[in-house]
Design a protein around this motif. Structure first.
Motif, mmCIF file in Angstrom:
data_model
loop_
_atom_site.group_PDB
_atom_site.id
_atom_site.type_symbol
_atom_site.label_atom_id
_atom_site.label_comp_id
_atom_site.label_asym_id
_atom_site.label_seq_id
_atom_site.Cartn_x
_atom_site.Cartn_y
_atom_site.Cartn_z
ATOM 1 N N UNK A 1 0.846 -1.173 0.000
ATOM 2 C CA UNK A 1 0.000 0.000 0.000
ATOM 3 C C UNK A 1 0.894 1.240 0.000
ATOM 4 N N UNK A 2 0.640 2.162 -0.878
ATOM 5 C CA UNK A 2 1.446 3.371 -0.977
ATOM 6 C C UNK A 2 0.815 4.488 -0.158
ATOM 7 N N UNK A 3 1.658 5.362 0.321
ATOM 8 C CA UNK A 3 1.160 6.504 1.082
ATOM 9 C C UNK A 3 1.021 7.698 0.151
ATOM 10 N N UNK A 4 -0.059 8.413 0.292
ATOM 11 C CA UNK A 4 -0.262 9.591 -0.545
ATOM 12 C C UNK A 4 0.401 10.793 0.126
ATOM 13 N N UNK A 5 0.920 11.712 -0.672
ATOM 14 C CA UNK A 5 1.564 12.890 -0.090
ATOM 15 C C UNK A 5 0.529 13.793 0.581
ATOM 16 N N UNK A 6 0.981 14.492 1.614
ATOM 17 C CA UNK A 6 0.105 15.416 2.318
ATOM 18 C C UNK A 6 -0.260 16.580 1.408
ATOM 19 N N UNK A 7 -1.488 17.024 1.519
ATOM 20 C CA UNK A 7 -1.947 18.121 0.663
ATOM 21 C C UNK A 7 -1.373 19.460 1.097
ATOM 22 N N UNK A 8 -1.125 19.632 2.392
ATOM 23 C CA UNK A 8 -0.525 20.876 2.846
ATOM 24 C C UNK A 8 0.714 20.561 3.675
ATOM 25 N N UNK A 9 1.671 21.431 3.595
ATOM 26 C CA UNK A 9 2.921 21.247 4.319
ATOM 27 C C UNK A 9 2.778 21.780 5.745
ATOM 28 N N UNK A 10 3.789 21.528 6.548
ATOM 29 C CA UNK A 10 3.772 22.015 7.928
ATOM 30 C C UNK A 10 3.751 23.522 8.003
ATOM 31 N N UNK A 11 4.517 24.174 7.123
ATOM 32 C CA UNK A 11 4.559 25.641 7.107
ATOM 33 C C UNK A 11 3.207 26.218 6.712
ATOM 34 N N UNK A 12 2.562 25.604 5.721
ATOM 35 C CA UNK A 12 1.245 26.076 5.309
ATOM 36 C C UNK A 12 0.227 25.885 6.431
ATOM 37 N N UNK A 13 0.377 24.803 7.180
ATOM 38 C CA UNK A 13 -0.516 24.540 8.303
ATOM 39 C C UNK A 13 -0.364 25.627 9.370
ATOM 40 N N UNK A 14 0.875 26.024 9.651
ATOM 41 C CA UNK A 14 1.129 27.078 10.635
ATOM 42 C C UNK A 14 0.546 28.401 10.155
ATOM 43 N N UNK A 15 0.756 28.723 8.882
ATOM 44 C CA UNK A 15 0.210 29.964 8.318
ATOM 45 C C UNK A 15 -1.310 29.967 8.422
ATOM 46 N N UNK A 16 -1.924 28.842 8.113
ATOM 47 C CA UNK A 16 -3.378 28.737 8.211
ATOM 48 C C UNK A 16 -3.851 28.952 9.644
ATOM 49 N N UNK A 17 -3.155 28.360 10.608
ATOM 50 C CA UNK A 17 -3.537 28.537 12.007
ATOM 51 C C UNK A 17 -3.377 29.984 12.461
ATOM 52 N N UNK A 18 -2.330 30.657 12.006
ATOM 53 C CA UNK A 18 -2.138 32.065 12.361
ATOM 54 C C UNK A 18 -3.263 32.919 11.768
ATOM 55 N N UNK A 19 -3.611 32.676 10.520
ATOM 56 C CA UNK A 19 -4.686 33.442 9.893
ATOM 57 C C UNK A 19 -6.029 33.182 10.552
ATOM 58 N N UNK A 20 -6.283 31.929 10.894
ATOM 59 C CA UNK A 20 -7.529 31.616 11.590
ATOM 60 C C UNK A 20 -7.564 32.269 12.971
ATOM 61 N N UNK A 21 -6.427 32.291 13.647
ATOM 62 C CA UNK A 21 -6.349 32.951 14.947
ATOM 63 C C UNK A 21 -6.602 34.442 14.844
ATOM 64 N N UNK A 22 -6.050 35.073 13.803
ATOM 65 C CA UNK A 22 -6.273 36.511 13.609
ATOM 66 C C UNK A 22 -7.742 36.798 13.317
ATOM 67 N N UNK A 23 -8.355 35.969 12.499
ATOM 68 C CA UNK A 23 -9.787 36.131 12.229
ATOM 69 C C UNK A 23 -10.629 35.947 13.478
ATOM 70 N N UNK A 24 -10.232 34.986 14.302
ATOM 71 C CA UNK A 24 -10.943 34.762 15.567
ATOM 72 C C UNK A 24 -10.802 35.964 16.485
ATOM 73 N N UNK A 25 -9.594 36.549 16.540
ATOM 74 C CA UNK A 25 -9.392 37.729 17.383
ATOM 75 C C UNK A 25 -10.283 38.885 16.942
ATOM 76 N N UNK A 26 -10.407 39.087 15.636
ATOM 77 C CA UNK A 26 -11.290 40.157 15.150
ATOM 78 C C UNK A 26 -12.737 39.874 15.517
ATOM 79 N N UNK A 27 -13.152 38.608 15.410
ATOM 80 C CA UNK A 27 -14.526 38.249 15.779
ATOM 81 C C UNK A 27 -14.781 38.506 17.253
ATOM 82 N N UNK A 28 -13.812 38.148 18.097
ATOM 83 C CA UNK A 28 -13.964 38.385 19.530
ATOM 84 C C UNK A 28 -14.026 39.883 19.813
ATOM 85 N N UNK A 29 -13.187 40.671 19.135
ATOM 86 C CA UNK A 29 -13.207 42.119 19.336
ATOM 87 C C UNK A 29 -14.574 42.709 18.994
ATOM 88 N N UNK A 30 -15.150 42.276 17.880
ATOM 89 C CA UNK A 30 -16.457 42.804 17.495
ATOM 90 C C UNK A 30 -17.551 42.305 18.432
#
Length: 109
Positions: A1-30
């Motif tokens: 059985x072969x393993x499929x490559x990950x769709x997103x890299x670790x760096x992209x995952x971190x960037x996504x989490x930072x952006x989601x966190x920033x969006x959450x902060x704006x939502x909390x502020x409002x």
């Protein structure tokens, strides 16, 4: 059985989490603004009809700063320019923003 490559890299995952966190902060502020809106309106002497102006006065600069910082980051990435100490700069940005909010809240007391 072969393993499929990950769709997103670790760096992209971190960037996504930072952006989601920033969006959450704006939502909390409002959300905080909407909860405090009646008291803010009473403090400024506005009735119910004036409260949307307070929301707009907060939302427009917040959106403008968000767009300006986004544009700046796109330009920096496009031209390959990175500020030195970018991790330290990013790590200092969130506490600086929160400290500025505390100062604004304390100024009304």
């Amino acid at each position: 059985m072969s393993t499929s490559p990950s769709l997103i890299t670790g760096r992209q995952r971190v960037i996504l989490l930072v952006l989601l966190g920033a969006g959450f902060m704006l939502s909390v502020d409002f959300s905080i603004l909407n909860v405090a809106l009646p008291e803010v309106g009473a403090g400024v002497g506005m009735g119910l009809t004036g409260l949307p102006w307070i929301t707009s006065a907060y939302a427009l600069p917040a959106a403008g700063f968000t767009m300006a910082v986004t544009l700046l980051s796109v330009v920096l990435v496009w031209f390959g320019l990175r500020p030195r100490g970018e991790r330290r700069t990013a790590a200092a940005a969130v506490p600086a923003w929160k400290e500025a909010e505390k100062e604004v809240a304390a100024a009304s007391d």
